[in-house]
Design a protein around this motif. Sequence first.
Motif, PDB file in Angstrom:
ATOM      1  N   LEU A 185       5.572  22.082  63.007  1.00 51.78           N
ATOM      2  CA  LEU A 185       4.984  22.980  62.012  1.00 51.78           C
ATOM      3  C   LEU A 185       6.013  23.641  61.076  1.00 51.78           C
ATOM      4  CD1 LEU A 185       2.141  23.991  61.437  1.00 51.78           C
ATOM      5  CD2 LEU A 185       2.440  25.672  63.270  1.00 51.78           C
TER       6      LEU A 185
ATOM      7  N   HIS B 123       2.014  24.505  56.146  1.00 57.50           N
ATOM      8  CA  HIS B 123       1.271  25.364  57.070  1.00 57.50           C
ATOM      9  C   HIS B 123       2.182  26.335  57.815  1.00 57.50           C
ATOM     10  CE1 HIS B 123      -2.552  22.656  57.435  1.00 57.50           C
ATOM     11  NE2 HIS B 123      -2.568  23.416  56.356  1.00 57.50           N
TER      12      HIS B 123
ATOM     13  N   PHE C 223       3.510  29.707  57.744  1.00 49.35           N
ATOM     14  CA  PHE C 223       3.335  30.995  57.068  1.00 49.35           C
ATOM     15  C   PHE C 223       4.131  32.088  57.772  1.00 49.35           C
ATOM     16  CE2 PHE C 223      -0.662  28.561  56.440  1.00 49.35           C
ATOM     17  CZ  PHE C 223      -0.568  28.367  55.067  1.00 49.35           C
TER      18      PHE C 223
ATOM     19  N   CYS D 101      -3.338  31.550  61.936  1.00 50.68           N
ATOM     20  CA  CYS D 101      -4.454  30.767  62.464  1.00 50.68           C
ATOM     21  C   CYS D 101      -4.874  31.184  63.875  1.00 50.68           C
ATOM     22  CB  CYS D 101      -4.093  29.282  62.444  1.00 50.68           C
ATOM     23  SG  CYS D 101      -3.887  28.648  60.757  1.00 50.68           S
ATOM     24  N   HIS D 102      -3.965  31.609  64.712  1.00 58.72           N
ATOM     25  CA  HIS D 102      -4.301  31.963  66.101  1.00 58.72           C
ATOM     26  C   HIS D 102      -3.721  33.333  66.455  1.00 58.72           C
ATOM     27  CE1 HIS D 102      -5.072  27.612  66.748  1.00 58.72           C
ATOM     28  NE2 HIS D 102      -3.857  27.358  66.304  1.00 58.72           N
TER      29      HIS D 102
ATOM     30  N   TRP E 129      -9.146  31.967  67.261  1.00 56.17           N
ATOM     31  CA  TRP E 129      -8.993  31.889  65.803  1.00 56.17           C
ATOM     32  C   TRP E 129      -8.768  33.247  65.176  1.00 56.17           C
ATOM     33  CZ3 TRP E 129      -7.420  27.923  63.434  1.00 56.17           C
ATOM     34  CH2 TRP E 129      -7.515  27.825  62.035  1.00 56.17           C
TER      35      TRP E 129
ATOM     36  N   SER F 155     -13.574  21.734  64.358  1.00 54.91           N
ATOM     37  CA  SER F 155     -12.414  22.340  63.709  1.00 54.91           C
ATOM     38  C   SER F 155     -12.456  22.231  62.188  1.00 54.91           C
ATOM     39  CB  SER F 155     -11.121  21.719  64.246  1.00 54.91           C
ATOM     40  OG  SER F 155     -11.145  20.319  64.093  1.00 54.91           O
TER      41      SER F 155
ATOM     42  N   LYS G 167     -12.701  25.424  60.511  1.00 53.89           N
ATOM     43  CA  LYS G 167     -11.455  26.207  60.526  1.00 53.89           C
ATOM     44  C   LYS G 167     -10.577  25.803  59.330  1.00 53.89           C
ATOM     45  CE  LYS G 167     -12.402  28.093  64.597  1.00 53.89           C
ATOM     46  NZ  LYS G 167     -13.861  28.065  64.689  1.00 53.89           N
TER      47      LYS G 167
ATOM     48  N   ARG H 234      -7.850  10.954  66.265  1.00 55.11           N
ATOM     49  CA  ARG H 234      -8.519  11.878  67.191  1.00 55.11           C
ATOM     50  C   ARG H 234     -10.016  11.867  66.963  1.00 55.11           C
ATOM     51  NH1 ARG H 234      -6.360  17.525  66.986  1.00 55.11           N
ATOM     52  NH2 ARG H 234      -7.288  17.635  69.050  1.00 55.11           N
TER      53      ARG H 234
ATOM     54  N   THR I  75      -9.514  16.783  61.472  1.00 63.12           N
ATOM     55  CA  THR I  75      -8.373  16.527  62.346  1.00 63.12           C
ATOM     56  C   THR I  75      -8.399  15.127  62.946  1.00 63.12           C
ATOM     57  OG1 THR I  75      -9.613  17.739  64.009  1.00 63.12           O
ATOM     58  CG2 THR I  75      -7.831  18.912  62.918  1.00 63.12           C
TER      59      THR I  75
ATOM     60  N   VAL J  68      -2.968  19.244  61.867  1.00 63.96           N
ATOM     61  CA  VAL J  68      -2.662  20.519  61.229  1.00 63.96           C
ATOM     62  C   VAL J  68      -1.283  21.057  61.628  1.00 63.96           C
ATOM     63  CG1 VAL J  68      -3.777  21.897  63.032  1.00 63.96           C
ATOM     64  CG2 VAL J  68      -3.735  22.759  60.714  1.00 63.96           C
TER      65      VAL J  68
HETATM   66  C1  HEC Z   1      -2.703  26.475  59.501  1.00 62.83           C
HETATM   67  C2  HEC Z   1      -3.396  26.860  60.706  1.00 62.83           C
HETATM   68  C3  HEC Z   1      -2.721  26.679  62.040  1.00 62.83           C
HETATM   69  C4  HEC Z   1      -1.476  27.087  62.431  1.00 62.83           C
HETATM   70  C5  HEC Z   1      -0.426  27.799  61.589  1.00 62.83           C
HETATM   71  C6  HEC Z   1      -1.388  26.795  63.830  1.00 62.83           C
HETATM   72  N1  HEC Z   1      -2.535  26.184  64.265  1.00 62.83           N
HETATM   73 FE1  HEC Z   1      -2.973  25.606  66.154  1.00 62.83          FE
HETATM   74  N2  HEC Z   1      -4.741  24.837  65.537  1.00 62.83           N
HETATM   75  C7  HEC Z   1      -5.231  24.921  64.263  1.00 62.83           C
HETATM   76  C8  HEC Z   1      -6.487  24.205  64.179  1.00 62.83           C
HETATM   77  C9  HEC Z   1      -7.366  24.051  62.945  1.00 62.83           C
HETATM   78  C10 HEC Z   1      -6.720  23.687  65.465  1.00 62.83           C
HETATM   79  C11 HEC Z   1      -7.890  22.816  65.911  1.00 62.83           C
HETATM   80  C12 HEC Z   1      -7.691  21.404  65.503  1.00 62.83           C
HETATM   81  C13 HEC Z   1      -6.976  20.587  66.472  1.00 62.83           C
HETATM   82  O1  HEC Z   1      -7.375  20.555  67.638  1.00 62.83           O
HETATM   83  O2  HEC Z   1      -5.993  19.935  66.070  1.00 62.83           O
HETATM   84  C14 HEC Z   1      -5.625  24.117  66.297  1.00 62.83           C
HETATM   85  C15 HEC Z   1      -5.496  23.831  67.653  1.00 62.83           C
HETATM   86  C16 HEC Z   1      -4.530  24.372  68.476  1.00 62.83           C
HETATM   87  C17 HEC Z   1      -4.493  24.221  69.905  1.00 62.83           C
HETATM   88  C18 HEC Z   1      -5.514  23.496  70.770  1.00 62.83           C
HETATM   89  C19 HEC Z   1      -5.500  22.012  70.552  1.00 62.83           C
HETATM   90  C20 HEC Z   1      -4.155  21.400  70.703  1.00 62.83           C
HETATM   91  O3  HEC Z   1      -3.678  20.795  69.732  1.00 62.83           O
HETATM   92  O4  HEC Z   1      -3.525  21.556  71.766  1.00 62.83           O
HETATM   93  C21 HEC Z   1      -3.396  24.865  70.332  1.00 62.83           C
HETATM   94  C22 HEC Z   1      -2.933  25.010  71.772  1.00 62.83           C
HETATM   95  C23 HEC Z   1      -2.721  25.414  69.178  1.00 62.83           C
HETATM   96  N3  HEC Z   1      -3.442  25.089  68.051  1.00 62.83           N
HETATM   97  C24 HEC Z   1      -1.553  26.131  69.201  1.00 62.83           C
HETATM   98  C25 HEC Z   1      -0.850  26.549  68.087  1.00 62.83           C
HETATM   99  C26 HEC Z   1       0.436  27.227  68.136  1.00 62.83           C
HETATM  100  C27 HEC Z   1       1.164  27.591  69.428  1.00 62.83           C
HETATM  101  C28 HEC Z   1       0.809  27.482  66.853  1.00 62.83           C
HETATM  102  C29 HEC Z   1       2.098  28.099  66.353  1.00 62.83           C
HETATM  103  C30 HEC Z   1       3.335  27.487  66.876  1.00 62.83           C
HETATM  104  C31 HEC Z   1      -0.255  26.980  65.994  1.00 62.83           C
HETATM  105  N4  HEC Z   1      -1.221  26.402  66.779  1.00 62.83           N
HETATM  106  C32 HEC Z   1      -0.283  27.103  64.625  1.00 62.83           C
HETATM  107  C33 HEC Z   1      -4.648  25.570  63.207  1.00 62.83           C
HETATM  108  C34 HEC Z   1      -3.376  26.099  63.197  1.00 62.83           C
END
Ligand code: HEC
Length: 245
Positions: A29, A34, A36, A50-51, A63, A96, A99, A185, A209, A214
């Motif tokens: 990331l 993405h 930020f 995002c989280h 979320w 998703s 989202k 996926r 996705t 993402v």
């Molecule tokens: C720009 C938005 C965004 C950012 C920034 C982001 N996520 Fe996500 N994340 C998502 C979205 C949308 C999904 C659901 C889609 C998917 O499953 O890929 C998701 C799914 C996940 C999931 C569950 C599914 C999986 O891939 O394991 C985890 C755990 C997760 N994110 C962790 C993180 C962490 C830790 C960070 C920071 C290091 C992060 N995300 C940053 C948008 C984001």
Amino acid sequence: MKKFLVLLTGVGATFALLPMAWAAPGDGLAGTSHDFSGISNPATGLCTFCHTPHNAMSQELLWNHTETVTTFSWVDPATTGGTTYPSFDGDTYKGSTSKCLSCHDGSVAIGDIGWWNGGVPGAPILNSFVTGGYQVGAGGDMTGNHPVTMPFPLGGAANTYNGVTNGASSLISGWQADPEALGIRLFTDDGSGNITAGSTAGQTGIECTSCHDVHNGPNTQDVFFLLGMLGGNTTDYICVKCHDK
Ligand code: HEC
Ligand code: HEC
Ligand code: HEC
Ligand code: HEC
């Protein structure tokens, strides 16, 4: 390397310029569009937009970004291969895709988040919007976009997903038997609108996705977070990972 140039004016307004992304496909990331992190003081982290670990808006994905209240549908055409295009609500649909559209339909500020640094931010941490060619589904009209929240004809059979079932002419031929083996996926709708990662016979569908990661994770093969190649004619080309043409 400083990714964001933040200028503070005398009246306290914050302007952030989104710079060119520098991360390579699959590298994670940090350094992508993405990323930020470092927007506010104290600096936001990589996941904040995002989280959130507490006080999330939904348990699903923990979320933290304000959801769009738009209802999305395809106006023209209404069907593909005999399959009726679905519609879905930005704030209630559990896949998703909703989202992604919370930022990408351009109706909610990129930094309009629910919880940060022990409180509710009084104003969007980044008060700019996704614009131009990066907007998807503006005003709820998905026309011109590849179907999402749509059943995938897994196993050459009709699947039902988001209340929609594959039509007869979409089943004839032309699909990969196992897109997941190719890095795509797929998702399962349990029949009550609860959506989980992975395919299940008869209940499989696709989301944004399915083609994009993402997080720019290890299965990302090309620019735009693509889970396949943007160009060329090899088996890695994104379109032939689902369509066997
Ligand atoms: C720009 C938005 C965004 C950012 C920034 C982001 N996520 Fe996500 N994340 C998502 C979205 C949308 C999904 C659901 C889609 C998917 O499953 O890929 C998701 C799914 C996940 C999931 C569950 C599914 C999986 O891939 O394991 C985890 C755990 C997760 N994110 C962790 C993180 C962490 C830790 C960070 C920071 C290091 C992060 N995300 C940053 C948008 C984001
Ligand atoms: C927190 C807001 C936010 C969320 C949530 C979000 N995005 Fe983005 N996304 C952005 C911004 C901002 C950009 C950069 C837009 C620009 O450059 O004009 C971007 C860029 C992209 C790009 C282009 C990447 C590049 O390198 O040029 C893709 C593809 C993308 N997003 C897909 C998604 C998908 C798919 C999801 C959901 C799984 C998602 N985004 C969720 C804000 C978001
Ligand atoms: C069937 C695969 C597929 C699905 C599903 C898909 N995309 Fe894409 N997306 C692509 C490809 C391929 C590109 C590169 C298109 C190009 O610029 O040539 C792309 C590009 C983008 C871009 C960069 C701007 C552009 O048009 O080049 C954004 C933003 C984006 N997608 C967001 C989304 C969002 C949000 C969703 C869900 C609503 C989504 N995508 C669903 C394949 C897909
Ligand atoms: C994740 C799997 C997946 C990928 C990758 C994918 N598609 Fe699709 N595509 C589908 C599904 C599922 C449908 C709808 C099936 C149905 O009609 O029941 C569809 C439908 C279509 C349609 C018919 C649309 C209509 O309205 O008649 C076209 C054209 C299409 N895809 C082109 C592409 C192109 C071009 C790419 C590469 C950018 C691509 N697809 C990548 C799964 C995928």
